[in-house]
Structure formats: structure tokens, C-alpha cells
Design a protein around this motif. Structure first.
Motif: not given
Length: 313
Positions: A260-278
């Protein structure tokens, strides 16, 4: 002494669990948000009057009963703490599997605790401290305390569990679970309460409550609409760990096969990142820059949708 059933109380609201107690437990991923509000539902059972012999025996041993020195000693990968020894091996296995499914598929910090002695503590406080011990009081959680000491059973809900599990759902489930406990069917009671966690989404994990239910439902539909399995974790990272580390930990918990794909939205830093095994899209850096610009302005929904659209396929 045989238990009989009495409905005693409905809903109590308490302050969120504080980060106290021993650390460890299901430590593969320790959710990183600050302690959320905890809502607790309690019901009680009472015991039939004791016989004279029972009263005498209890009086003789009362002075020998010592309160526990701690609430729970956490163990990695353990979800059921059967201090009262009410589950046989088969029941323990089945209830553990139910809790593990919530932990991995719904990212819910799940636990069931049974006690025969809470050392005079208030059951609500005992349940909160147990959640602190196992999960450090953080994240989206569901903890069910079966209290065979004072017979006041507790369910603690935090994060997304509080959002998606209504008071009516809690009260109905606790009502029937209490009757099952009175009938000594502890397995059915525990599984019934854990099943409440299945009311939560399987693709959006909003541990900080930044989306209302309508927006969360809209995002859930968007996350499920593509060819790829995509999930979104909304959190507030105050742990000192980099977001990439937290995202990888949650990803491994949710997508053990790396599909799968997972997106992290961090309200502390107001930033996003994404991770996947694909493989990620070739333009993912540009997409993340656009999303981070939106998040910096406080438009978290638009930021999340930007990344979702890029990876859902």
C-alpha cells in the motif's frame, strides 16, 4: 459469590490520559500525538449477599490482600492482560486476534484487561493508567477493563474511536457485555466491546481530530477510489522522532506486505510525507511541495487530497 446484573451508570467524561507509567507494551509503533480526551463508559454488576461462611473467610484474608504495585506491566505484541484469569487458552487466543486486527488494520491501540484486585483504586483511574502503561496515553485507542474487584467495568475511547463510536453504540454494547460477564461469558463480552473499533475507518486515521465526520467520510471515499490501497494518518508529532521514521513504523504496522501507500499529515510541522513498498510517482516531490504549501496555510484537507490524487492510481 454469584454475580447479578444491575445497570448502574451511563457515560462519564474524564481528562485525557497523561503520559505516565512504564513504557513498552506494543512498542512496534507508539503513537506520537499528545494525550487526547478520553471518554469512559461504565456499567456495574453487583454480587448476591455473601453467606456467613464467605463473610468470615473474606474477613480472615482481607488483611493479607495487598494492592498491586503497578497497573500493568506491558509486553510487546500483547493486547490482553488477563490478571483475573477469566479466559481459557482458546478464548485468550481468539480475543487477542480480535485486538490485533484492530491494532494493525485500523491502527487502533486496543487492549482488554481483567482484574480481580485493583487495590482500592478508582476503576476509571485504573483504566486510564493502564492505557498510559501500554500505549503511553496516545493515539486512537480502545481499552476495555473487566473489573471483578468492585464490578465497575470501564471502556476508554480516545482519538478516532471517540469520533466514530457514538454514545449509543457504547451504551448498548456495554449493556449486553455486562450481561455476558454476569453469565461468565467473558470471551463474548470482550469481543463485543472490541468490535466497536470496527466502526472506525480503515483508510483515514485521524488521531488529532482535524477533520469533521463529513470531511473524513469524503476523504475515506477518495482513499478507496483508486487502484492502489492508500491510507492517511493525521497526527501531531511531538516525540522528537522524524516524520519519516514515524511514517515507516505506521506503514509497517498497516501494510505488512508492502503493498500500500501511506500519507502522513503532521499538524505540528504542517508538512506531509508519503511512504510505500512500491514505487512512488515520478513527480512526487513536486506534489509534496504543493501539498506542503497548502498545509502551511492551514488547508489540511486540500493538502491531503493533493497527495491522495497523486498516489491512488
Amino acid at each position: 459469590m454469584k454475580k447479578i446484573f444491575i445497570l448502574a451508570s451511563a457515560l462519564a467524561i474524564a481528562a485525557g490520559c497523561s503520559s505516565c507509567g512504564s513504557k513498552g507494551g506494543n512498542s512496534k509503533v507508539q503513537p506520537e500525538t499528545s494525550a487526547p480526551e478520553t471518554v469512559v463508559t461504565t456499567f456495574e454488576t453487583v454480587k448476591e449477599p455473601a453467606s456467613a461462611a464467605e463473610t468470615s473467610a473474606e474477613a480472615a484474608t482481607e488483611s493479607e490482600t495487598k494492592p498491586p504495585e503497578h497497573v500493568i506491566t506491558p509486553e510487546a505484541g500483547k493486547y490482553i492482560y488477563d490478571e483475573a484469569k477469566v479466559f481459557d487458552d482458546a478464548a485468550l487466543k481468539e480475543v487477542s486476534e480480535k485486538a490485533e486486527q484492530l491494532y494493525k488494520n485500523y491502527l487502533i491501540n486496543a487492549a482488554v484487561i481483567t482484574v480481580a484486585n485493583i487495590g482500592g483504586q478508582d476503576p476509571l483511574t485504573y483504566a486510564q493508567e493502564a492505557y498510559n502503561d501500554i500505549y503511553q496515553g496516545r493515539g486512537s485507542g480502545l481499552l476495555f477493563l473487566i473489573n471483578n474487584d468492585t464490578n465497575r467495568d470501564i471502556i476508554c475511547l480516545t482519538g478516532s474511536c471517540r469520533t466514530y463510536i457514538s454514545e449509543d453504540m457504547e451504551n448498548e454494547a456495554m449493556y449486553w457485555a455486562t450481561k455476558e460477564i454476569v453469565s461468565d461469558d467473558y470471551k463474548a463480552a470482550a469481543e463485543r466491546m472490541l468490535s466497536l473499533g470496527e466502526k472506525c475507518p480503515q483508510h483515514i486515521f485521524d488521531n488529532v481530530g482535524i477533520f469533521d465526520t463529513d470531511k473524513a467520510a469524503e476523504l475515506e471515499d477518495k482513499l478507496k477510489s483508486g487502484a492502489n490501497d492508500v491510507s492517511l494518518l493525521a497526527t501531531s508529532n511531538t516525540t522528537g522522532k522524524p516524520n519519516t521514521e514515524i511514517l515507516t513504523e505506521y506503514y509497517d504496522r498497516r501494510y505488512q506486505d508492502g503493498s500500500g501507500y501511506m500519507i502522513l499529515l503532521d499538524t505540528e510541522t504542517k508538512g506531509l510525507s508519503v511512504h510505500s513498498g512500491k514505487p512512488l510517482p515520478s513527480d512526487i516531490e513536486t506534489v509534496l511541495k504543493t501539498a506542503n504549501d497548502l498545509a502551511a496555510k492551514g488547508d489540511f484537507a486540500a493538502a491531503a487530497e493533493t497527495v491522495i490524487d497523486a498516489v491512488k492510481g
